[in-house]
Design a protein around this motif. Structure first.
Motif, mmCIF file in Angstrom:
data_model
loop_
_atom_site.group_PDB
_atom_site.id
_atom_site.type_symbol
_atom_site.label_atom_id
_atom_site.label_comp_id
_atom_site.label_asym_id
_atom_site.label_seq_id
_atom_site.Cartn_x
_atom_site.Cartn_y
_atom_site.Cartn_z
ATOM 1 N N ASP A 1 0.121 4.107 1.426
ATOM 2 C CA ASP A 1 -0.175 5.039 2.522
ATOM 3 C C ASP A 1 0.672 4.820 3.769
ATOM 4 O O ASP A 1 0.334 5.317 4.833
ATOM 5 C CB ASP A 1 -1.658 4.935 2.879
ATOM 6 C CG ASP A 1 -2.062 3.525 3.248
ATOM 7 O OD1 ASP A 1 -1.186 2.644 3.275
ATOM 8 O OD2 ASP A 1 -3.250 3.299 3.501
ATOM 9 N N ARG B 1 -2.691 4.874 8.981
ATOM 10 C CA ARG B 1 -2.441 5.843 7.918
ATOM 11 C C ARG B 1 -2.097 7.214 8.505
ATOM 12 O O ARG B 1 -2.766 7.694 9.410
ATOM 13 C CB ARG B 1 -3.728 5.913 7.100
ATOM 14 C CG ARG B 1 -3.734 6.793 5.918
ATOM 15 C CD ARG B 1 -5.141 6.773 5.336
ATOM 16 N NE ARG B 1 -5.249 5.878 4.191
ATOM 17 C CZ ARG B 1 -4.817 6.197 2.982
ATOM 18 N NH1 ARG B 1 -4.248 7.353 2.779
ATOM 19 N NH2 ARG B 1 -4.955 5.350 1.993
ATOM 20 N N ASP C 1 0.833 -1.200 0.000
ATOM 21 C CA ASP C 1 0.000 0.000 0.000
ATOM 22 C C ASP C 1 0.867 1.248 0.000
ATOM 23 O O ASP C 1 1.951 1.261 0.572
ATOM 24 C CB ASP C 1 -0.899 0.038 1.242
ATOM 25 C CG ASP C 1 -2.147 -0.800 1.063
ATOM 26 O OD1 ASP C 1 -2.403 -1.226 -0.072
ATOM 27 O OD2 ASP C 1 -2.859 -1.016 2.055
ATOM 28 N N ARG D 1 -3.927 -4.414 13.696
ATOM 29 C CA ARG D 1 -4.667 -3.365 13.027
ATOM 30 C C ARG D 1 -5.981 -3.041 13.730
ATOM 31 O O ARG D 1 -6.560 -3.873 14.400
ATOM 32 C CB ARG D 1 -4.974 -3.808 11.602
ATOM 33 C CG ARG D 1 -5.300 -2.638 10.714
ATOM 34 C CD ARG D 1 -5.669 -3.096 9.335
ATOM 35 N NE ARG D 1 -5.634 -1.941 8.425
ATOM 36 C CZ ARG D 1 -6.367 -1.858 7.345
ATOM 37 N NH1 ARG D 1 -7.167 -2.849 7.012
ATOM 38 N NH2 ARG D 1 -6.294 -0.793 6.576
ATOM 39 N N GLU E 1 0.938 2.310 5.554
ATOM 40 C CA GLU E 1 0.379 1.384 6.543
ATOM 41 C C GLU E 1 1.233 0.121 6.602
ATOM 42 O O GLU E 1 1.438 -0.459 7.665
ATOM 43 C CB GLU E 1 -1.062 1.009 6.178
ATOM 44 C CG GLU E 1 -2.065 2.063 6.579
ATOM 45 C CD GLU E 1 -3.475 1.517 6.621
ATOM 46 O OE1 GLU E 1 -3.713 0.500 7.283
ATOM 47 O OE2 GLU E 1 -4.358 2.118 5.976
HETATM 48 MG MG MG Z 1 -4.608 2.024 3.950
#
Ligand code: MG
Ligand code: UDP
Length: 315
Positions: free
Chosen positions: A95, A200, A93, A124, A97
């Motif tokens: 972002d 994020r 990803d 998470r 993360e």
């Molecule tokens: Mg994300």
């Protein structure tokens, strides 16, 4: 010869890209591998493309695929895979993360003899238990049960794949999270390791709670496609027979009530309504399956891609 392809789907991530690139570089340069990083700009409206272009000008291993419009995360990952050269493919990803530091761990596990190593974002959604963590837990449990492959985190983008096992898989809709399920169906060996995860930092998630329902529908499709695609009549026929059976039962009982107890069939509208709704519901689901088959014919017979590329850099 390239051994490793990192694929980044990007939709409006201007603040995160540079930092991710730097972290990736740090990790990748310590690996003894020829790598490429493929950033797929999925029709971002912000400055993402400009940032990507800038990076690609100074680094030949950083390649950019620029979509004409937003085609979705699955299409972005799929385009990256199609165009990549590496024997090992790792989507990540944009972002921040996912942590690039986990790449070596995924690779080590893969080297133990697996075809796919799936990341599991163990920690998470600590902050939002009910809306995110619980729904994700239930969804993953359901998928595992139905697909027959136990993974804690189907949704995690960061997974390491050997090219062999995914090169022939076709992607549709939101289906990138089911690659392991399809691959297992083709005989792939799959492992899972916990990976680090950070919430994020910039921008916001591109998905809301509605995704849960879409994922649930996708599970049904995957199940249908893996078990019944080449024998759909066994599926439809079975439901048909059960329906005949129930309609026989209800017909008989209605007659018995009438004949032996003298109760009129039209005393309440509820039975009718129930039957009506069930029948319609079933029709909808079955039509959904038909549509799934049709959409595949549509794409495959005409060789239509699920994305359109505007331009490419460094290829
Ligand atoms: Mg994300
Ligand atoms: N993404 C994309 N196209 C889309 C939606 C998302 O390429 O239409 C990318 C997004 O930029 C990010 C990744 O897919 O790199 C995962 O998206 P997001 O972080 O919004 O999903 P979440 O982490 O909430 O599951």
């Amino acid at each position: 010869m390239i051994n490793l392809s990192i694929i980044i789907p990007i939709y409006n991530e201007e603040e995160s890209i540079l930092k991710l690139y730097q972290e990736l570089k740090k990790v990748l340069s310590n690996l003894d591998m020829q790598y490429e990083i493929i950033a797929v700009n999925d029709g971002s409206d912000d400055n993402s493309y400009r940032v990507l272009k800038k990076i690609s000008q100074n680094d030949n291993a950083f390649k950019v695929v620029n979509f004409r419009k937003n085609f979705g995360q699955t299409a972005a990952i799929s385009a990256g895979i199609d165009i990549s050269k590496g024997e090992i493919i790792i989507p990540i990803d944009a972002d921040l993360e996912n942590k690039p530091e986990d790449i070596p761990n995924l690779l080590n596990k893969l080297n133990e003899g697996y075809d796919i190593v799936s990341g599991w974002r163990k920690h998470r959604w600590k902050e939002s238990f009910f809306t995110r963590r619980l729904t994700s837990y239930i969804a993953n449990l359901l998928i595992s049960k139905i697909v027959g492959l136990k993974l804690h985190d189907y949704g995690c983008t960061m997974k390491a794949y050997k090219r062999d096992v995914i090169k022939d898989i076709k992607f549709y809709g939101d289906m990138h999270r089911f690659i392991p399920a399809y691959a297992m169906w083709y005989g792939a060996k799959i492992a899972e390791i916990p990976i680090d995860h950070e919430p994020r930092q910039y921008g916001e998630s591109k998905y809301g709670i509605g995704r849960t329902f879409r994922v649930l529908l996708d599970i049904l499709t995957v199940k249908f496609l893996t078990d019944y695609l080449n024998r759909p009549m066994h599926f439809f026929g079975r439901i048909g027979f059960w329906l005949f059976f129930f309609s026989f039962l209800s017909g008989i009982s209605a007659l018995c009530l009438k004949v032996f107890l003298g109760i009129s069939l039209i005393l309440t509208p509820l039975p009718l309504l129930t039957v009506f709704l069930i029948v319609i519901g079933i029709q909808f689901i079955l039509m959904g399956f038909l549509a799934e088959i049709l959409i595949r014919t549509y794409y495959e017979s005409q060789n239509k891609p699920i994305y359109l590329i505007k331009n490419k850099i460094n290829f």
